[in-house]
Design an enzyme around this catalytic site. Structure first.
Site, short mmCIF file in Angstrom:
data_model
loop_
_atom_site.label_atom_id
_atom_site.label_comp_id
_atom_site.label_asym_id
_atom_site.label_seq_id
_atom_site.Cartn_x
_atom_site.Cartn_y
_atom_site.Cartn_z
N SER A 1 0.83 -1.22 0.00
CA SER A 1 0.00 0.00 0.00
C SER A 1 0.86 1.26 0.00
CB SER A 1 -0.92 0.01 1.22
OG SER A 1 -1.62 1.24 1.30
N LEU A 2 0.46 2.23 -0.83
CA LEU A 2 1.16 3.51 -0.91
C LEU A 2 0.47 4.59 -0.08
CD1 LEU A 2 2.02 3.57 -4.73
CD2 LEU A 2 3.44 2.80 -2.82
N SER A 3 -0.58 4.23 0.63
CA SER A 3 -1.28 5.22 1.45
C SER A 3 -0.37 5.89 2.48
CB SER A 3 -2.49 4.59 2.13
OG SER A 3 -3.49 4.28 1.19
N LYS B 1 -13.61 -3.57 2.34
CA LYS B 1 -14.47 -2.42 2.10
C LYS B 1 -15.94 -2.68 2.42
CE LYS B 1 -11.63 -0.01 -1.33
NZ LYS B 1 -11.61 0.60 -2.68
N ASN C 1 -14.29 2.98 1.95
CA ASN C 1 -12.82 2.95 1.99
C ASN C 1 -12.29 3.85 3.11
OD1 ASN C 1 -13.20 5.55 0.94
ND2 ASN C 1 -11.42 5.40 -0.40
N ASP D 1 -13.49 7.00 -2.95
CA ASP D 1 -13.02 6.52 -4.24
C ASP D 1 -13.65 7.31 -5.39
OD1 ASP D 1 -11.23 4.59 -3.38
OD2 ASP D 1 -12.73 2.99 -3.36
N GLY E 1 -15.95 -3.46 -16.48
CA GLY E 1 -16.06 -4.03 -15.15
C GLY E 1 -17.26 -3.44 -14.41
N GLY F 1 -17.56 -4.09 -10.68
CA GLY F 1 -17.33 -4.32 -9.26
C GLY F 1 -17.37 -3.05 -8.44
#
Length: 276
Positions: free
Chosen positions: A17-19, A68, A89, A104, A128, A130
Site C-alpha cells: 500500500s502507498l497510502s 471495504k 474505503n 473513491d 467491469g 465491481g
C-alpha cells in the site's frame, strides 16, 4: 516525538500500500506533529475486532480490499455516497462512533478531470462492474455523462439503477459491440485487472483512457490507447485523489494536495529506478 494521533490502512495483502506515502507527506507539509500513519494486515472477518479494539489515539482508517464491504457494515453511520456505492474505503472516529465514507468517487473524479480537463464525457465505456466501477459510475454522473456502456460478463443493470440515475446505462459483453462502443466513446475507463484485458486491448483502446491500475504501468490497454494517439491516466491519480478527503476527515485540516501528490510520484520514480 510522542505519537498522539494515529491512522492506518487496513487490508490484505497490505505491504504494497502507498497510502502511508501520501498521508505521511501530508502530515509533514501541513505541519502536523505527533501524527503517525501505518499499515495493518486485516481480512474482512477481522475488521470489527481491529477497529473496535483500536487504541483511542486512532482517528481513522483507510480501508482497501478485502475489507471495504465489512467497513460499511461495521460503521455506526455512513455517508450517502458510501451507501450508494455499497462499500467504504474510509472509517473516521467521531465522538466515539465510526462513520463510513467512500472517497473513491473523488479519486475517480480527479483522474477523469486530469484526463479530460473541463470536457464533459457524454458517452463513456466502463469496463467491469465491481466496487471500483461503482465509484467510477458516481464520478461519471457528477461529470454529467449522458450514456454509459458497461462492459461486463453479466448484466447487472438492476444493481446500477440508482447509481446510473439520469444516465442511459446499458450492459454489454466483451465482444465486437464493445469495440464499437469504445470507438464512439469520449472516454474509456477500465476497472479490471490488467491481465484480463490483454487480448482485448486492441479493441478497446480507441478513446482517452483512465485505467485504475497503477502497477504494473503502463497496462497493455494504456499502451494501445496511447499508440492510437489518445491521452491516458493511471491509478496513481485516483489513489492520490481519494486520499485528500480521507486526510481531511482524519485530521480536520485541509489536505496539502500538491505535496501529497508530489511525494507519491517521487516514490514511484524511486521504485522504478530500483527496478532497473
Amino acid at each position: 516525538m510522542e505519537v498522539t494521533h494515529r491512522a492506518a490502512v487496513l487490508g490484505s495483502p497490505i505491504a504494497h500500500s502507498l497510502s502511508p506515502v501520501l498521508h505521511t507527506a501530508g502530515y509533514e507539509a501541513a505541519g502536523l506533529t505527533g501524527w503517525e500513519y501505518s499499515r495493518i494486515e486485516c481480512v474482512a472477518e477481522d475488521l470489527p475486532r481491529v477497529v473496535g479494539e483500536a487504541d483511542p489515539s486512532f482517528c481513522g482508517f483507510s480501508v482497501t480490499m478485502p475489507c471495504k464491504f465489512a467497513a460499511l457494515e461495521f460503521a455506526d453511520e455512513a455517508t450517502q455516497r458510501a451507501v450508494e456505492i455499497g462499500s467504504a474505503n474510509t472509517l473516521t472516529r467521531i465522538d466515539g462512533r465510526w462513520r463510513a465514507d467512500n472517497t473513491d468517487c473523488e479519486g475517480a473524479l480527479a483522474a477523469l478531470r486530469e484526463l479530460l480537463g473541463d470536457a464533459i464525457p457524454q458517452r463513456a465505456v466502463l469496463v467491469g462492474a465491481g466496487g471500483t466501477a461503482r465509484a467510477v459510475m458516481c464520478a461519471l454522473r457528477e461529470l454529467g455523462a449522458r450514456e454509459v456502456t458497461v462492459v461486463n460478463r453479466s448484466d447487472r443493470s438492476a444493481e446500477y439503477a440508482e447509481l446510473g440515475r439520469g444516465m442511459d446505462v446499458r450492459f454489454i459483453p466483451l465482444d465486437a459491440h464493445a469495440q464499437r462502443a469504445a470507438m464512439d466513446a469520449d472516454v474509456v475507463v477500465s476497472t479490471v485487472p490488467a491481465h484480463v484485458l490483454g487480448e482485448h486491448a486492441k479493441a478497446l483502446g480507441h478513446a482517452p483512457l483512465f485505467d485504475v491500475i497503477y502497477a504494473p504501468w503502463p497496462t497493455a490497454l494504456a499502451v494501445r490507447a496511447a499508440s492510437n494517439g489518445y491521452p491516458t491516466v493511471g491509478g496513481l491519480s485516483m489513489l492520490a485523489g481519494q486520499s485528500y478527503a480521507q486526510f481531511e476527515q482524519f485530521t480536520g485540516v485541509a489536505a496539502p494536495r500538491e505535496a501529497m501528490r508530489a511525494a507519491l510520484l517521487a516514490h514511484r520514480e524511486a521504485s522504478q529506478r530500483e527496478e532497473r
